[in-house]
Design a protein around this motif. Sequence first.
Motif, PDB file in Angstrom:
ATOM      1  N   THR A 128       0.848  -1.135   0.096  1.00  0.00           N
ATOM      2  CA  THR A 128      -0.061   0.009   0.052  1.00  0.00           C
ATOM      3  C   THR A 128       0.919   1.240  -0.116  1.00  0.00           C
ATOM      4  O   THR A 128       2.106   1.072   0.290  1.00  0.00           O
ATOM      5  N   LYS A 129       0.143   2.426  -0.162  1.00  0.00           N
ATOM      6  CA  LYS A 129       1.139   3.605  -0.178  1.00  0.00           C
ATOM      7  C   LYS A 129      -0.036   4.824   0.180  1.00  0.00           C
ATOM      8  O   LYS A 129      -1.128   4.665   0.025  1.00  0.00           O
ATOM      9  N   SER A 130       0.744   5.828   0.691  1.00  0.00           N
ATOM     10  CA  SER A 130      -0.161   7.080   1.000  1.00  0.00           C
ATOM     11  C   SER A 130       0.683   8.201   0.542  1.00  0.00           C
ATOM     12  O   SER A 130       1.795   8.115   0.180  1.00  0.00           O
ATOM     13  N   ASP A 179       1.406  12.478   0.914  1.00  0.00           N
ATOM     14  CA  ASP A 179       1.288  13.715   1.700  1.00  0.00           C
ATOM     15  C   ASP A 179       0.858  14.717   0.690  1.00  0.00           C
ATOM     16  O   ASP A 179       0.188  15.699   1.140  1.00  0.00           O
ATOM     17  N   LEU A 180       1.339  14.795  -0.446  1.00  0.00           N
ATOM     18  CA  LEU A 180       0.750  15.704  -1.776  1.00  0.00           C
ATOM     19  C   LEU A 180       0.014  14.870  -2.878  1.00  0.00           C
ATOM     20  O   LEU A 180       0.585  14.062  -3.265  1.00  0.00           O
ATOM     21  N   VAL A 181      -1.145  15.367  -3.023  1.00  0.00           N
ATOM     22  CA  VAL A 181      -2.053  14.527  -3.869  1.00  0.00           C
ATOM     23  C   VAL A 181      -1.538  15.449  -5.284  1.00  0.00           C
ATOM     24  O   VAL A 181      -1.670  16.547  -5.540  1.00  0.00           O
ATOM     25  N   LYS A 182      -1.453  14.497  -6.264  1.00  0.00           N
ATOM     26  CA  LYS A 182      -1.058  15.105  -7.636  1.00  0.00           C
ATOM     27  C   LYS A 182      -2.212  14.632  -8.702  1.00  0.00           C
ATOM     28  O   LYS A 182      -2.130  15.434  -9.704  1.00  0.00           O
ATOM     29  N   LEU A 183      -2.800  13.521  -8.672  1.00  0.00           N
ATOM     30  CA  LEU A 183      -3.880  13.156  -9.707  1.00  0.00           C
ATOM     31  C   LEU A 183      -5.294  13.144  -9.340  1.00  0.00           C
ATOM     32  O   LEU A 183      -5.474  12.752  -8.128  1.00  0.00           O
ATOM     33  N   PRO A 184      -6.085  13.348 -10.185  1.00  0.00           N
ATOM     34  CA  PRO A 184      -7.610  13.491  -9.770  1.00  0.00           C
ATOM     35  C   PRO A 184      -8.139  12.060  -9.410  1.00  0.00           C
ATOM     36  O   PRO A 184      -8.879  11.776  -8.643  1.00  0.00           O
ATOM     37  N   LYS A 185      -7.209  11.050  -9.930  1.00  0.00           N
ATOM     38  CA  LYS A 185      -7.867   9.605  -9.362  1.00  0.00           C
ATOM     39  C   LYS A 185      -7.353   9.511  -7.979  1.00  0.00           C
ATOM     40  O   LYS A 185      -8.309   8.843  -7.428  1.00  0.00           O
ATOM     41  N   GLN A 186      -6.322  10.061  -7.417  1.00  0.00           N
ATOM     42  CA  GLN A 186      -5.977   9.856  -6.209  1.00  0.00           C
ATOM     43  C   GLN A 186      -7.097  10.725  -5.242  1.00  0.00           C
ATOM     44  O   GLN A 186      -7.425  10.131  -4.520  1.00  0.00           O
ATOM     45  N   ALA A 187      -7.345  11.743  -5.745  1.00  0.00           N
ATOM     46  CA  ALA A 187      -8.294  12.325  -5.094  1.00  0.00           C
ATOM     47  C   ALA A 187      -9.634  11.743  -5.053  1.00  0.00           C
ATOM     48  O   ALA A 187     -10.414  11.798  -4.053  1.00  0.00           O
ATOM     49  N   TYR A 188     -10.124  11.246  -6.009  1.00  0.00           N
ATOM     50  CA  TYR A 188     -11.619  10.509  -6.227  1.00  0.00           C
ATOM     51  C   TYR A 188     -11.635   9.403  -5.488  1.00  0.00           C
ATOM     52  O   TYR A 188     -12.445   9.306  -4.463  1.00  0.00           O
ATOM     53  N   GLU A 189     -10.325   8.511  -5.230  1.00  0.00           N
ATOM     54  CA  GLU A 189     -10.307   7.379  -4.469  1.00  0.00           C
ATOM     55  C   GLU A 189     -10.088   7.886  -3.143  1.00  0.00           C
ATOM     56  O   GLU A 189     -10.656   7.249  -2.140  1.00  0.00           O
ATOM     57  N   GLY A 190      -9.626   9.023  -2.603  1.00  0.00           N
ATOM     58  CA  GLY A 190      -9.687   9.778  -1.126  1.00  0.00           C
ATOM     59  C   GLY A 190     -10.914   9.919  -0.722  1.00  0.00           C
ATOM     60  O   GLY A 190     -11.510   9.670   0.350  1.00  0.00           O
ATOM     61  N   GLY A 191     -11.842  10.502  -1.690  1.00  0.00           N
ATOM     62  CA  GLY A 191     -13.015  10.787  -1.471  1.00  0.00           C
ATOM     63  C   GLY A 191     -14.063   9.694  -1.046  1.00  0.00           C
ATOM     64  O   GLY A 191     -14.783   9.552  -0.269  1.00  0.00           O
ATOM     65  N   LYS A 192     -13.855   8.703  -2.147  1.00  0.00           N
ATOM     66  CA  LYS A 192     -14.571   7.325  -2.009  1.00  0.00           C
ATOM     67  C   LYS A 192     -14.210   6.809  -0.653  1.00  0.00           C
ATOM     68  O   LYS A 192     -15.320   6.209   0.097  1.00  0.00           O
ATOM     69  N   ASN A 243      -2.860  11.377   3.897  1.00  0.00           N
ATOM     70  CA  ASN A 243      -2.113  10.680   4.143  1.00  0.00           C
ATOM     71  C   ASN A 243      -2.843   9.691   5.101  1.00  0.00           C
ATOM     72  O   ASN A 243      -2.206   8.448   5.336  1.00  0.00           O
ATOM     73  N   ASN A 244      -3.894   9.693   5.447  1.00  0.00           N
ATOM     74  CA  ASN A 244      -4.663   8.710   6.265  1.00  0.00           C
ATOM     75  C   ASN A 244      -5.418   7.667   5.490  1.00  0.00           C
ATOM     76  O   ASN A 244      -6.469   7.080   6.218  1.00  0.00           O
ATOM     77  N   VAL A 245      -5.190   7.895   4.263  1.00  0.00           N
ATOM     78  CA  VAL A 245      -5.922   6.747   3.323  1.00  0.00           C
ATOM     79  C   VAL A 245      -4.664   6.092   2.731  1.00  0.00           C
ATOM     80  O   VAL A 245      -3.845   6.810   2.207  1.00  0.00           O
ATOM     81  N   LEU A 246      -4.975   4.661   2.851  1.00  0.00           N
ATOM     82  CA  LEU A 246      -3.998   3.760   2.007  1.00  0.00           C
ATOM     83  C   LEU A 246      -4.453   3.596   0.781  1.00  0.00           C
ATOM     84  O   LEU A 246      -5.584   2.778   0.646  1.00  0.00           O
ATOM     85  N   LEU A 247      -3.914   3.568  -0.199  1.00  0.00           N
ATOM     86  CA  LEU A 247      -4.166   2.982  -1.578  1.00  0.00           C
ATOM     87  C   LEU A 247      -3.381   1.914  -1.909  1.00  0.00           C
ATOM     88  O   LEU A 247      -2.213   1.741  -1.518  1.00  0.00           O
ATOM     89  N   ASP A 248      -3.832   1.098  -2.887  1.00  0.00           N
ATOM     90  CA  ASP A 248      -3.199  -0.205  -3.523  1.00  0.00           C
ATOM     91  C   ASP A 248      -2.283   0.204  -4.288  1.00  0.00           C
ATOM     92  O   ASP A 248      -2.186   1.416  -4.907  1.00  0.00           O
ATOM     93  N   LYS A 249      -1.671  -0.861  -5.119  1.00  0.00           N
ATOM     94  CA  LYS A 249      -0.685  -0.560  -6.145  1.00  0.00           C
ATOM     95  C   LYS A 249      -1.429   0.255  -7.448  1.00  0.00           C
ATOM     96  O   LYS A 249      -0.524   0.864  -8.075  1.00  0.00           O
ATOM     97  N   ASN A 250      -2.477   0.060  -7.604  1.00  0.00           N
ATOM     98  CA  ASN A 250      -3.335   0.755  -8.601  1.00  0.00           C
ATOM     99  C   ASN A 250      -3.881   2.005  -8.269  1.00  0.00           C
ATOM    100  O   ASN A 250      -4.908   2.652  -9.097  1.00  0.00           O
TER     101      ASN A 250
END
Length: 373
Positions: free
Chosen positions: A119-121, A123-136, A223-230
């Motif tokens: 997993t990864k987190s 500190d600085l969001v760069k892509l809309p996909k990351q923001a979208y997944e954080g919102g979800k 950074n309190n959301v863990l995202l997977d490799k995708n």
Amino acid sequence: MQSSKNIAEVVSHFKCAADAGSYKAYGSGHINDTFLLRNVAAGGPDYLLQRINHNIFTNVEKLTENMQRVTEHLKGKVLSHGGDPLTEVMTLIPTDKGTYFYNDSNGNYWRMFYFLGNTKSYDLVKLPKQAYEGGKAFGRFQAMLSDIPAGEMFEVIPDFHNIQHRLRQLNEAIAKDAAGRVSSVQNELEIVRKYAESMQYFQQCDQVKNLPKRVIHNDTKFNNVLLDKNDEAQCVIDLETVMDGYVAYDFGDAIRTIINTSTEDEADLNKIQLNMPLFDAYVNGYLQEASKFLTDAEVNSLMKGALLLPYMQAVRFLTDHINGDVYFKTKFEGHNLQRARAQFQLLKMLDENAEAMNATILNEMASYKTAQY
């Protein structure tokens, strides 16, 4: 700084297979100390060990009860939807006494989790996909906890998001001037005064009479959301502040940390702008999940939370700077003041764009309501 002997003592009291000698500092949190420990067996699960800052979290037993209840509730919800509770929810490791925290010989309190690998987190969001997944992730988190009645969770930090309380703390710091810094922050104090009245919306009974209190996260930094490799949301972490509050608090803190084009402590204020595509993406992901339970009053309060949280965080950083940097971890003298200035700049940008941003929220919510009917 923790010694290997101290770490070994602590680890020996948890029911785990952690290699105490493998520990290394982990993460970028402001409050607790976190260490990653490897499993003694190849292929076994690794562990996160945290020293709880009991000067801030003064009732570790009740804090732990909150975390136990929340993680068990979330695991049940994840399982009922066909998910994997071990990878989608943090798992507390018990001690040899059956508790979920350990008080060491130095008076420090510790807890342990399974480490969620791959997993990864950010500190600085760069892509809309990351923001979208954080919102979800945060929307789903709130939705899964929405059936826990308000009033049943222990208030870990009283008045945590009460801006009147934070302003009182600031005024007390000004009166004491413990570090002799008040004279050098008059510009910042003027910004505090400028916004103070408008920021007290959530403490006005007539304004919030239709707003329900819910069990929320209360610390929704991205950074309190863990995202997977995708880069897809997997797990929400740092659950120690989960307690009652308004959903707008969580929304506001997430927006604070997601759409800033720079870091929370950016020194060059010109670099602090709003990344609106990230805002749009977060709102989309958040309401995809949260629209299932939010009331109209809550939706209308979201942008107020987005304005409040950077203001509140600036007040907290400024207060700590005046007090002599006794609460937040700092890397250099003036770090908290630099953080406060960055948050004030972010507030300015949000205030200038609040009307358009609120329209985005309302339009997105309308689209989800239409889809539900």
